[in-house]
Write a protein that holds these residues in place. Structure first.
Motif, PDB file in Angstrom:
ATOM      1  N   ILE A 265       0.823  -1.198   0.000  1.00 52.71           N
ATOM      2  CA  ILE A 265       0.000   0.000   0.000  1.00 52.71           C
ATOM      3  C   ILE A 265       0.861   1.254   0.000  1.00 52.71           C
ATOM      4  O   ILE A 265       0.513   2.276  -0.610  1.00 52.71           O
ATOM      5  CB  ILE A 265      -0.972  -0.003   1.211  1.00 52.71           C
ATOM      6  CG1 ILE A 265      -2.083   1.027   1.026  1.00 52.71           C
ATOM      7  CG2 ILE A 265      -0.254   0.238   2.506  1.00 52.71           C
ATOM      8  CD1 ILE A 265      -3.047   0.723  -0.057  1.00 52.71           C
ATOM      9  N   GLY A 268       1.969   1.655  -3.598  1.00 45.79           N
ATOM     10  CA  GLY A 268       0.879   2.177  -4.414  1.00 45.79           C
ATOM     11  C   GLY A 268       0.612   3.644  -4.144  1.00 45.79           C
ATOM     12  O   GLY A 268       0.393   4.432  -5.077  1.00 45.79           O
ATOM     13  N   THR A 303      -3.935  -1.723  -9.508  1.00 43.15           N
ATOM     14  CA  THR A 303      -4.742  -2.443  -8.515  1.00 43.15           C
ATOM     15  C   THR A 303      -4.450  -3.938  -8.546  1.00 43.15           C
ATOM     16  O   THR A 303      -4.288  -4.578  -7.492  1.00 43.15           O
ATOM     17  CB  THR A 303      -6.239  -2.208  -8.766  1.00 43.15           C
ATOM     18  OG1 THR A 303      -6.507  -0.803  -8.803  1.00 43.15           O
ATOM     19  CG2 THR A 303      -7.075  -2.843  -7.670  1.00 43.15           C
ATOM     20  N   VAL A 347      -6.739  -0.839  -1.515  1.00 44.02           N
ATOM     21  CA  VAL A 347      -6.115  -0.583  -2.819  1.00 44.02           C
ATOM     22  C   VAL A 347      -7.141  -0.447  -3.932  1.00 44.02           C
ATOM     23  O   VAL A 347      -6.846   0.149  -4.979  1.00 44.02           O
ATOM     24  CB  VAL A 347      -5.099  -1.681  -3.191  1.00 44.02           C
ATOM     25  CG1 VAL A 347      -3.981  -1.745  -2.180  1.00 44.02           C
ATOM     26  CG2 VAL A 347      -5.764  -3.046  -3.342  1.00 44.02           C
ATOM     27  N   LEU A 350      -7.667   3.320  -4.458  1.00 44.78           N
ATOM     28  CA  LEU A 350      -6.456   4.086  -4.164  1.00 44.78           C
ATOM     29  C   LEU A 350      -6.233   5.275  -5.085  1.00 44.78           C
ATOM     30  O   LEU A 350      -5.621   6.266  -4.688  1.00 44.78           O
ATOM     31  CB  LEU A 350      -5.246   3.140  -4.232  1.00 44.78           C
ATOM     32  CG  LEU A 350      -3.921   3.654  -3.700  1.00 44.78           C
ATOM     33  CD1 LEU A 350      -4.025   3.975  -2.213  1.00 44.78           C
ATOM     34  CD2 LEU A 350      -2.823   2.614  -3.935  1.00 44.78           C
TER      35      LEU A 350
END
Length: 461
Positions: A265, A268, A303, A347, A350
């Protein structure tokens, strides 16, 4: 001869290069930190990681509670390349760094009393010196991010991280104390400042206070400041709450598990923060059909990749902990599984909030941040009080499901919502999360009060 996507000078080519540089930098930096973490767990005790986790919570809290959003402002503003605007932003940044250090000194003793950890009163003012160095970082960093010219910035980031880790390990070997972590963080910030100031191309900053620039920065930054307060609850709220309820050893074990689980995470978030604002700013994805299709493909790749990484960590978490750490940290495996299961839901949504920042809608960004922070903090606290760490994770998962219509509304307003993407990956996330918990239930059950997993102390037990 046609131009390949990775060689071109257009926004999508720079986005491809920027994504690659950012991912490479993040993976390498986290790899360095993992290796150093493994060595440090042999040199220091879990209590050291618990105390430093509390210090870090306070440093991050001070940083986010005073965030004026100069970086995003430079990235999205029409004046983002104006020297007067940049120098004014740099001046504000320096003042903020000094105020943050003074605030850290002021709250150190009360924080030590609150958490019943006297060492915090001495550690926090020293560790907060890193905020002073951060305040002097040149705005050339934001300019590089604005134009997705991230190659040299990435290399300098990696060098500073590696040198800082080496210093921290040497200090830990010599002193065998939590002070190695605090002082090492300060030295890392100083090294980063020296490298960025010396080797990042562009004009040097100087002190400047231009009225219109101040007005624009503060107007945009007001909502960023409020959003950052919410960001603190999202990123550090778990440690802030658990620091009061768990023993310092239990918090140290939790911090190890969270460090391993949060890798995807964090990657990302770093990629989307650096890449999507310039894409949204330079391409009208709400009117350009081809640009919107490219953005959707990018969202699917991002993703899908993050979900795959989280699924692997969730399924293999206990094995990873058993392989890398000694018996004192075995309960961190269950923490990994539970956190990864929650982050699988995170996510899915996100990429949407960056559209608001790119369009200057810092108010909309704040509203979704406030909704996310409130839901996650309440879910974590209610779950933790009633069913320990396991309940806290369940509470956060439910909170993210309630957050879904809020972020979808923002995305729809900025014409970037992809309902098919959300439904597909949400179903996949829920199935993978449930599978990981089922497979590793013996480890996840250690998070339940009375299980003997090491997470004892206070009202949670």
């Amino acid at each position: 001869m046609s131009e390949t996507p990775i060689e071109g000078a257009g926004i999508w080519s720079r986005a491809a290069r920027g994504s690659a540089w950012t991912a490479m930098s993040f993976v390498a930096a986290q790899g360095f930190r993992l290796i150093s973490n493994l060595i440090l767990t042999r040199l220091l005790f879990p209590e050291a990681f618990g105390i430093m986790a509390l210090v870090t919570v306070m440093l991050v809290g001070l940083t986010l509670f005073s965030d004026m959003g100069t970086g995003p402002a430079i990235m999205q503003s029409k004046r983002g390349d104006d020297p007067e605007f940049l120098n004014t932003a740099w001046t504000i940044q320096i003042l903020r760094g000094g105020v943050l250090w003074l605030m850290a000194c002021a709250v150190a003793y009360p924080a030590a009393l609150f958490y019943d950890q006297p060492l915090i009163a001495m550690l926090l003012p020293v560790a907060a010196m890193s905020l002073l160095f951060a305040g002097f970082e040149p705005t050339r960093v934001d300019t590089a991010n604005r134009h997705l010219l991230l190659g040299r910035l990435t290399v300098l980031d990696l060098i500073s991280t590696l040198l800082g880790i080496v210093v921290m390990l040497v200090l830990a070997y010599v002193f065998r104390s939590v002070w190695a972590l605090a002082v090492g963080g300060v030295i890392t910030a100083a090294i980063r400042l020296a490298l960025l100031s010396s080797f990042l191309p562009g004009a040097s900053n100087r002190l400047r206070w231009e009225g219109p620039a101040v007005h624009e920065l503060l107007h945009f930054g007001f909502w960023i400041f409020l959003s950052s307060v919410c960001g603190f609850l999202v990123s550090q709220g778990d440690r802030a709450i658990l620091g009061k309820f768990l023993t310092i050893e239990g918090l140290g074990i939790y911090n190890i598990g969270a460090f391993l689980a949060m890798f995807p995470i964090m990657l990302g978030s770093t990629v989307t923060a650096r890449i999507l604002i310039p894409i949204y700013r330079e391409h009208g994805v709400d009117t350009d059909v081809a640009a919107l299709a490219r953005l959707r493909r990018l969202r699917y790749y991002l993703t899908g990749g993050l979900l795959a990484c989280l699924a692997f960590l969730a399924l293999a978490g206990p094995f990873i902990v058993q392989t890398l750490y000694d018996d004192r940290y075995l309960a961190a495996g269950g923490v990994m599984v539970a956190i990864c299961a929650v982050q699988m839901i995170v996510v899915v949504f996100l990429t949407y909030d960056q559209a608001a920042l790119a369009r200057g809608d810092s108010r909309g960004f704040f509203l979704v941040s406030a909704a996310k922070a409130s839901l996650m903090a309440v879910g974590f606290l209610v779950g933790a009080v009633n069913m320990g760490l396991f309940g806290a994770m369940v509470g956060q998962a439910l909170a993210m499901l309630l957050y879904m219509p809020v972020i979808a509304r923002l995305a729809a307003r900025h014409k970037v919502w992809d309902a098919r993407h959300d439904v597909l990956f949400l179903v996949l996330a829920l199935c993978l999360g449930a599978l990981a918990v089922w497979v590793n239930w013996a480890d996840v059950a250690l998070l339940i009060p009375g299980s003997g997993g090491g997470f004892h102390g206070g009202r949670i037990e």
